[in-house]
Design a protein around this motif. Sequence first.
Motif, PDB file in Angstrom:
ATOM      1  N   SER A   1      31.748  72.364  52.782  1.00 44.61           N
ATOM      2  CA  SER A   1      31.787  73.221  52.169  1.00 44.61           C
ATOM      3  C   SER A   1      31.773  74.510  53.084  1.00 44.61           C
TER       4      SER A   1
ATOM      5  N   LYS B   1      23.601  66.930  53.556  1.00 49.02           N
ATOM      6  CA  LYS B   1      22.801  66.504  52.535  1.00 49.02           C
ATOM      7  C   LYS B   1      22.796  67.778  50.893  1.00 49.02           C
ATOM      8  N   GLN B   2      22.926  66.397  49.889  1.00 52.23           N
ATOM      9  CA  GLN B   2      22.575  66.578  48.638  1.00 52.23           C
ATOM     10  C   GLN B   2      21.510  67.796  48.380  1.00 52.23           C
TER      11      GLN B   2
ATOM     12  N   PRO C   1      21.526  67.638  42.527  1.00 50.73           N
ATOM     13  CA  PRO C   1      22.453  66.412  41.990  1.00 50.73           C
ATOM     14  C   PRO C   1      23.190  66.999  40.815  1.00 50.73           C
ATOM     15  N   PRO C   2      24.513  66.630  40.392  1.00 46.43           N
ATOM     16  CA  PRO C   2      25.178  67.337  39.748  1.00 46.43           C
ATOM     17  C   PRO C   2      24.214  66.574  38.457  1.00 46.43           C
TER      18      PRO C   2
ATOM     19  N   GLU D   1      27.916  70.445  38.577  1.00 46.70           N
ATOM     20  CA  GLU D   1      28.205  70.239  40.058  1.00 46.70           C
ATOM     21  C   GLU D   1      26.977  69.526  40.738  1.00 46.70           C
ATOM     22  N   GLY D   2      26.760  69.050  41.521  1.00 46.38           N
ATOM     23  CA  GLY D   2      26.037  68.956  42.795  1.00 46.38           C
ATOM     24  C   GLY D   2      26.178  69.698  43.340  1.00 46.38           C
ATOM     25  N   VAL D   3      25.204  70.454  44.620  1.00 45.22           N
ATOM     26  CA  VAL D   3      25.085  70.870  45.463  1.00 45.22           C
ATOM     27  C   VAL D   3      24.672  70.861  46.574  1.00 45.22           C
ATOM     28  N   SER D   4      25.677  69.967  47.831  1.00 44.54           N
ATOM     29  CA  SER D   4      25.089  70.156  48.923  1.00 44.54           C
ATOM     30  C   SER D   4      25.613  70.853  50.119  1.00 44.54           C
TER      31      SER D   4
ATOM     32  N   LYS E   1      25.630  78.475  47.256  1.00 43.01           N
ATOM     33  CA  LYS E   1      26.503  77.991  46.483  1.00 43.01           C
ATOM     34  C   LYS E   1      26.249  78.128  45.325  1.00 43.01           C
TER      35      LYS E   1
END
Length: 467
Positions: free
Chosen positions: A86, A344-345, A348-349, A375-378, A429
Amino acid sequence: MKLKKKQRTTSKSKRNYLRKGVASVLLLNMLCFSLVPALALAEGEQTKSTTTSTKPASQQTGAVKIPTAKELDLKVSSAILLEPVSGQVLLNINGDEPLPPASMTKMMTEYIVADLVKQGKFGWDDVVTVQKNAAKTIGSRIFLAEGDQHTIKELYIAMAVGSANDATVALAEYVAGSEQAFVKMMNDEAQRMGMKTAHFANSTGLDIKDMPEGFQTPGGQETVMSAMDAAILAKYIVTDHPDFSDFTSLQTYQFRERDAKPIVNYNWMLEANKNVTNFKQFAYEGLDGLKTGHTSNAGNCFTGTAERNGMRLISVVMGTATDKARFVETRKVLDYGFNNFEAKQIIPPKSTVAGTETVTVNKAKNTSVPVVSDEGVSFVIPKGADVSTVQAKVELTSETLTAPLKQGTKVGTVTYSFKPDGMNQTLEKKVNLITTEDVEKAGWFKLLMRAIGDFFRDLFNGIKNLF
């Protein structure tokens, strides 16, 4: 006769009365039993409402209390803790001040050489002939002589494990033709990486006065690099060259068969050292790199990296008093990260965004097309932090979308932002919004009917507005 008729009427009335009574009882029972679950549900809801905690979200979710930088009691000139995926900075103590990095400079040499090998411009088995500059280089070294020949891989390991200055210069001269030409590559690469304070005077981190005569960098501008820049450089190493640990995690390396002793890795914190008597007190779970440094001007420095439970962290400490102290302080920094934070996500994507589940596409069979994030965000957040307050901001493309469109066409972006309890920064993000299916163009007849319908709809609205 009249008496019998009267008796029959009375009997019939009694039966009707009895039926009504039974029906009333049954109806009453039905009502009572049907109300019990409703009353229980209402009571449960009331209980749930009245027992809702008024504690802050961090306490409701059991989030850890993050220690302050002061509580860590770090004895360093500067320190940084960074999560490389990140790019989040979890700890920053004077991290933007440019300081002499000593042999941590070699991380840039390592990156450039590994990158050129990865690009196919050089091979690990290419043979390097040692030149005069490398042979005369002092400090930590493997005592190369002018004319010696070794492979890039052999010299690279000597640099990464034993911090050999002569091996480092030999590589720089082989790659760029001269150390000064290589220094230009280093500074160009630092600019590309976004290192704001870094300036390189040589490939090793030696003070200019300690370079061999005739090869010293003109101008007198010494090598400097902030802890933040060192962390950025380390981030590029671990992300662009994930095989870095094939070199940096080696405990020892026998450079030449005739050498009485192998090179011993200056990084005492390697996890593998947990069984080594002299180093086991420093061994750290998951640690597999990266680079130590020491000069009289720099003090003792260390860029370390470790991975636990799928999360890698990069720590930098600069200006510690002793070689042991740099590892003691690094342990404090890494423990601060692993004990208090988790990756931690959050999203989710392929997630939909409330209020923007679809977009309109002109001339399509179905003008309303579903869209999702690509896409996912973590985020790296305090352990147990409440993630229900994540916000989403959508920006759709200004261009008109017109069929046909392929599945996965970008139609805009969504920026997720989150400020966890216990952290001062707001995490953000941005990801793309894309179509979930192919969008076919409608036939001419459907387009005609749609145009006619739009015409009369607009006409009707125009007339209606007159009144």
